[in-house]
Write an enzyme that holds these catalytic residues in place. Structure first.
Site, PDB file in Angstrom:
ATOM      1  CB  CYS A 182      -1.159   0.058   1.017  1.00 35.06           C
ATOM      2  SG  CYS A 182      -2.329  -1.136   1.006  1.00 35.06           S
ATOM      3  CG  HIS A 201      -2.981   3.216   1.909  1.00 34.86           C
ATOM      4  ND1 HIS A 201      -3.444   2.993   0.535  1.00 34.86           N
ATOM      5  CD2 HIS A 201      -3.443   2.313   2.873  1.00 34.86           C
ATOM      6  CE1 HIS A 201      -3.743   1.636   0.946  1.00 34.86           C
ATOM      7  NE2 HIS A 201      -3.525   1.370   1.603  1.00 34.86           N
ATOM      8  CG  ASN A 238      -6.801  -0.714   0.745  1.00 29.42           C
ATOM      9  OD1 ASN A 238      -6.204  -0.273   0.258  1.00 29.42           O
ATOM     10  ND2 ASN A 238      -6.264  -1.198   2.540  1.00 29.42           N
TER      11      ASN A 238
HETATM   12  N1  COA Z   1     -18.830  -8.363   9.597  1.00 30.97           N
HETATM   13  C1  COA Z   1     -19.022  -8.503  10.369  1.00 30.97           C
HETATM   14  N2  COA Z   1     -18.267  -8.719  11.721  1.00 30.97           N
HETATM   15  C2  COA Z   1     -16.743  -9.041  11.316  1.00 30.97           C
HETATM   16  C3  COA Z   1     -16.160  -8.934  10.753  1.00 30.97           C
HETATM   17  C4  COA Z   1     -17.682  -8.854   9.328  1.00 30.97           C
HETATM   18  N3  COA Z   1     -17.140  -8.160   7.839  1.00 30.97           N
HETATM   19  N4  COA Z   1     -14.792  -9.083  10.180  1.00 30.97           N
HETATM   20  C5  COA Z   1     -14.316  -9.837  11.048  1.00 30.97           C
HETATM   21  N5  COA Z   1     -15.457  -9.468  12.206  1.00 30.97           N
HETATM   22  C6  COA Z   1     -15.565 -10.331  13.567  1.00 30.97           C
HETATM   23  C7  COA Z   1     -14.556 -10.377  13.942  1.00 30.97           C
HETATM   24  O1  COA Z   1     -14.776 -12.223  13.664  1.00 30.97           O
HETATM   25  C8  COA Z   1     -14.675 -10.396  15.296  1.00 30.97           C
HETATM   26  O2  COA Z   1     -15.298 -11.247  16.390  1.00 30.97           O
HETATM   27  P1  COA Z   1     -15.245 -11.919  17.502  1.00 30.97           P
HETATM   28  O3  COA Z   1     -14.886 -10.697  18.685  1.00 30.97           O
HETATM   29  O4  COA Z   1     -16.251 -12.239  18.086  1.00 30.97           O
HETATM   30  O5  COA Z   1     -13.918 -12.660  16.996  1.00 30.97           O
HETATM   31  C9  COA Z   1     -15.252  -8.975  15.919  1.00 30.97           C
HETATM   32  O6  COA Z   1     -15.876  -8.841  14.310  1.00 30.97           O
HETATM   33  C10 COA Z   1     -13.428  -7.711  15.694  1.00 30.97           C
HETATM   34  O7  COA Z   1     -12.677  -7.937  14.652  1.00 30.97           O
HETATM   35  P2  COA Z   1     -11.453  -7.738  14.908  1.00 30.97           P
HETATM   36  O8  COA Z   1     -10.793  -7.924  13.662  1.00 30.97           O
HETATM   37  O9  COA Z   1     -10.929  -7.535  16.179  1.00 30.97           O
HETATM   38  O10 COA Z   1     -12.079  -6.250  13.617  1.00 30.97           O
HETATM   39  P3  COA Z   1     -11.710  -4.477  13.958  1.00 30.97           P
HETATM   40  O11 COA Z   1     -12.031  -3.449  14.309  1.00 30.97           O
HETATM   41  O12 COA Z   1      -9.811  -4.530  14.152  1.00 30.97           O
HETATM   42  O13 COA Z   1     -11.832  -4.227  12.287  1.00 30.97           O
HETATM   43  C11 COA Z   1     -10.430  -4.594  10.094  1.00 30.97           C
HETATM   44  C12 COA Z   1     -11.518  -5.206  11.799  1.00 30.97           C
HETATM   45  C13 COA Z   1      -9.889  -5.213   9.612  1.00 30.97           C
HETATM   46  C14 COA Z   1     -11.864  -3.710   9.383  1.00 30.97           C
HETATM   47  C15 COA Z   1      -9.471  -3.555  10.758  1.00 30.97           C
HETATM   48  O14 COA Z   1      -8.857  -4.230  11.773  1.00 30.97           O
HETATM   49  C16 COA Z   1      -9.021  -3.028   9.742  1.00 30.97           C
HETATM   50  O15 COA Z   1      -9.017  -2.142   9.073  1.00 30.97           O
HETATM   51  N6  COA Z   1      -7.252  -3.196   9.843  1.00 30.97           N
HETATM   52  C17 COA Z   1      -6.082  -2.568   9.196  1.00 30.97           C
HETATM   53  C18 COA Z   1      -6.231  -2.655   7.906  1.00 30.97           C
HETATM   54  C19 COA Z   1      -4.825  -1.817   7.355  1.00 30.97           C
HETATM   55  O16 COA Z   1      -5.074  -0.475   7.508  1.00 30.97           O
HETATM   56  N7  COA Z   1      -4.296  -2.430   6.441  1.00 30.97           N
HETATM   57  C20 COA Z   1      -3.116  -1.838   6.163  1.00 30.97           C
HETATM   58  C21 COA Z   1      -2.731  -1.222   5.590  1.00 30.97           C
HETATM   59  S1  COA Z   1      -3.094  -1.784   3.765  1.00 30.97           S
END
Ligand code: COA
Length: 327
Positions: A114, A254, A284
């Site tokens: 990215c 980004h 993204n």
């Molecule tokens: N819909 C519903 N629930 C979902 C889900 C979805 N699409 N994806 C994950 N969950 C659930 C998980 O299973 C988890 O459930 P649990 O608590 O029962 O285990 C819960 O939601 C929380 O998951 P978590 O991964 O902790 O969520 P989060 O708040 O961190 O959000 C992302 C997830 C991916 C949106 C976030 O972590 C993110 O944006 N990460 C960084 C991305 C990034 O910057 N990448 C690098 C640059 S490209």
């Protein structure tokens, strides 16, 4: 007068097909509400079966060339930042070179995930300052949909397909790229990676059965490192230029997650109306996200002559990077 590099044209392209959060509700166990709250994304674009990364790249490049008023033959070098190129060999930049008829251009791809576009800007800036080239076409182009596990709700909601391109030219005027800042930490490679298809896990029946040809991400850990790293990066970038956050007209981050963008803006005490956000529409798009957002800002008149603009990115590698420019 000191030789500098300046962006003189921008262009972008997104495939026609829109995939909304409601569409995803029918594919995996998720909801529009969850995706919107956790990421800010509402929809993303998906390339058609006949579109590869170079096709998106060429569309964006044509617009960038047109806006810079430059013919393909004038291009000295084409750099495509991508992790989802047409093929491992040749480079996507080679296809772009051929399709544009840019017969005087060197061509290669760059992978910094990215952060790829900003790494590419640093490369373009360096070639220009070294006096080696005068006109460079830099592209960020991704067809991430081909590497997305459409059964994994934690990643498939995030990514989209698009391309953005810029023309970087040598200039003696007091505008353009002021500083570039590149960083990496390869020990954290396993936060975000795509294991299959390379020399470590070449394609096999087993690799396909094990779904190794798709993007893997530890989302929550990546999120925390991204917020911490970007907050430090933007402060350092301004300090290196003896500038205050209030000097900035625009921040172009980004587009990974709205909450990450908001945290960076908050650290700089920048109101969100000075931050470019388009991830609601495109998700993204990795290396394509910043040149897409930049092109949008230019074409809507949000970026004006002599404005100071800060670009920043964070991604797989891990890699992170920033560029400060006077527009
Ligand atoms: N819909 C519903 N629930 C979902 C889900 C979805 N699409 N994806 C994950 N969950 C659930 C998980 O299973 C988890 O459930 P649990 O608590 O029962 O285990 C819960 O939601 C929380 O998951 P978590 O991964 O902790 O969520 P989060 O708040 O961190 O959000 C992302 C997830 C991916 C949106 C976030 O972590 C993110 O944006 N990460 C960084 C991305 C990034 O910057 N990448 C690098 C640059 S490209």
């Amino acid at each position: 007068m000191k030789l500098r590099s300046r962006i003189t044209g921008t262009g972008s392209y997104a495939p026609k097909k829109v995939l909304t959060n409601y569409d995803l509700e029918k594919m995996v166990d998720t909801t529009d509400e969850w995706i919107t709250e956790r990421t800010g994304i509402k929809e993303r674009r998906i390339a058609s079966d006949s579109e590869a990364a170079s096709d998106l790249a060429v569309q964006a490049s044509k617009k960038a060339l047109e806006s810079a008023g430059i013919r393909p033959r004038k291009i000295d070098m084409i750099v495509t930042a991508t992790v989802s190129g047409d093929m491992p060999v040749p480079s996507t930049a080679s296809f772009v070179q051929s399709k544009l008829g840019a017969r005087n251009a060197a061509a290669f791809d760059l992978n910094a995930a990215c952060s790829g576009f900003l790494y590419g800007l640093a490369v373009a800036d360096s070639f220009i300052k070294a006096g080696m080239f005068k006109t460079i076409l830099l592209i960020g182009a991704e067809v991430l949909s081909r590497f997305t596990d459409w059964e994994d709700r934690s990643t498939c909601i995030l990514f989209g397909d698009a391309a953005g391109a810029v023309i970087v030219e040598a200039t003696e005027v007091d505008r353009g790229i002021m500083s570039t800042h590149l960083y990496s930490n390869g020990s954290m490679w396993d936060l975000l990676y795509l294991p299959g298809g390379g020399s470590k896990h070449p394609a096999s029946k087993e690799s396909i059965d094990n779904r190794v040809h798709y993007i893997k991400m530890k989302g929550n850990e990546t999120f925390k490192v991204a917020v911490r790293t970007l907050e430090k990066l933007v402060v350092e970038t301004l300090k290196a230029n003896k500038m205050k956050p209030s000097d900035l007209s625009l921040l172009i981050p980004h587009q990974a997650n709205l909450r990450i963008i908001q945290a960076t803006a908050k650290r700089l005490k920048l109101p969100m109306d000075r931050v470019v956000v388009n991830l609601d529409k495109y998700g993204n798009t990795s290396a394509a996200s910043i040149p897409m957002a930049l092109d949008g800002a230019v074409r809507t008149g949000r970026l004006r002559k002599n404005d100071y603009v800060l670009l920043e990115a964070f991604g797989g590698g891990l890699t992170w990077a920033s560029v400060l420019m006077k527009w």
